[in-house]
Design an enzyme around this catalytic site. Structure first.
Site, mmCIF file in Angstrom:
data_model
loop_
_atom_site.group_PDB
_atom_site.id
_atom_site.type_symbol
_atom_site.label_atom_id
_atom_site.label_comp_id
_atom_site.label_asym_id
_atom_site.label_seq_id
_atom_site.Cartn_x
_atom_site.Cartn_y
_atom_site.Cartn_z
ATOM 1 N N HIS A 11 0.809 -1.212 0.000
ATOM 2 C CA HIS A 11 0.000 0.000 0.000
ATOM 3 C C HIS A 11 0.851 1.275 0.000
ATOM 4 C CE1 HIS A 11 0.749 0.860 4.291
ATOM 5 N NE2 HIS A 11 0.674 -0.446 4.474
ATOM 6 N N ASP A 12 0.361 2.271 -0.716
ATOM 7 C CA ASP A 12 0.940 3.622 -0.744
ATOM 8 C C ASP A 12 2.332 3.683 -1.357
ATOM 9 O OD1 ASP A 12 -1.224 5.180 0.809
ATOM 10 O OD2 ASP A 12 -0.772 3.501 2.135
ATOM 11 N N GLY A 49 5.059 -1.483 2.151
ATOM 12 C CA GLY A 49 4.299 -0.252 2.036
ATOM 13 C C GLY A 49 5.163 0.995 2.026
#
Length: 257
Positions: free
Chosen positions: A120-121, A138
C-alpha cells in the site's frame, strides 16, 4: 476479443469499449480501465483501481486488493492509480492505498514478472522491471528505469533511485541511491550499474563523473556534509546533483560500500 461470458463485470465498472476480459475474471464496481487494456483469465481488479491505456494483466493477478495491514478497514481504502503500457505477469499483487490520499501509484511502461508485489501507498515511476517475487513493502518509492531482481525484498519507506539495480535475494533496509548496483543479504553498494547506464545513453564522461562522486562520498573518509559539498564543487553536473539531493533527503540512511 471482447468480454468472455464467464467474466463478471459489476455494475459501476467503467471499461473503455476496446477493453478485453478473459474467462473467470472479476472487475468490481468503481474500477476504471482505459483504452486497449487486456485482462486475461482469473484476474481480479478491485473497485479502487484506476488504470490508463494499453495495460496487460495476466492470469491470476490481483490489482487494488486490500492492503496487508492489520489496521485496515474498507472505509480507509485509497486508490490504486496505474499509468499506461504496463505489463503485469501471472500472480502479481498490488495493494490499494490506505495512509495517503493519493494512494498507491504506478507509472507507465513497467514490467512486473510473476508474483511480484507492491504494498500500500507505494510510488513507482516509469520503465522499471520487477523480477519474479520482487517485493515492495508499504510506502516504498521507486524512481525510473530500475531493475529489482528475483526475490528482492524492500523494507517499507525505502527509496530506490533511478537506474539502480538490486541483485537477487537482496534485502534492502535503506535507500538505494541512483545508478548504483547493490547486492547482499543486506544491500551494500558493490559498484555502479554500468550496463543500465550504457543502455540509458550515459556517456563515458558521465559514468566517470558518477564513479568519482561515489568514491569521494563513500571512501574519502570525509564527513557526509563535507563530502557532498566537495562533490558538487569538484564534479558539477546533473548526475552529481541527483546523487547529492537523494542522499540529503534520505530519512532511513543510504546503503554504502
Amino acid at each position: 476479443m471482447g468480454i468472455h461470458p464467464t467474466a463478471i463485470i459489476e455494475d459501476g465498472a467503467d471499461l473503455h469499449p476496446s477493453v478485453s476480459v478473459g474467462p473467470y475474471s472479476i472487475i468490481e464496481s468503481g474500477a476504471v480501465l482505459g483504452e486497449g487494456c487486456r485482462i486475461e483469465s482469473c484476474v481480479r481488479i478491485f473497485g479502487s483501481t484506476r488504470m490508463g491505456a494499453h495495460n496487460r494483466v495476466c492470469h491470476g493477478a490481483t490489482l487494488g486488493s486490500e492492503p496487508q495491514d492489520l489496521g485496515f478497514k474498507p472505509e480507509l481504502a485509497r486508490p490504486l492509480v496505474i499509468g499506461d503500457h504496463n505489463h503485469f505477469k501471472e500472480g502479481v499483487n498490488i495493494s490499494c492505498g490506505i495512509k495517503s490520499e493519493a494512494g498507491t501509484r504506478i507509472g507507465s511502461h513497467n514490467y512486473w514478472m510473476a508474483f511480484s508485489h507492491a504494498g500500500h501507498d507505494c510510488i513507482v515511476g516509469d520503465h522499471n522491471i520487477f523480477a519474479n517475487t520482487a517485493t515492495l513493502a508499504g510506502h516504498c518509492e521507486v524512481a525510473d528505469r530500475t531493475f529489482l531482481s528475483g526475490q528482492v525484498a524492500v523494507h517499507q519507506f525505502c527509496r530506490i533511485g533511478a537506474y539502480a539495480m538490486v541483485a537477487g535475494v537482496t534485502g534492502v533496509a535503506q535507500d538505494v541511491p541512483p545508478f548504483a548496483l547493490v547486492d547482499g543479504h543486506r544491500a551494500r553498494i558493490v559498484g555502479l550499474n554500468v550496463v543500465g547506464l550504457r543502455r540509458g545513453g550515459f556517456s563515458q564522461e558521465q559514468r566517470t563523473r558518477i564513479k568519482a562522486v561515489y568514491r569521494l562520498v563513500f571512501r574519502s573518509g570525509l564527513r557526509s556534509g563535507e563530502a557532498l559539498a566537495r562533490a558538487e564543487q569538484e564534479y558539477p553536473g546533473p548526475e552529481t546533483r541527483s546523487i547529492v539531493e537523494f542522499i540529503q533527503s534520505s530519512r532511513r540512511g543510504v546503503v554504502s560500500f
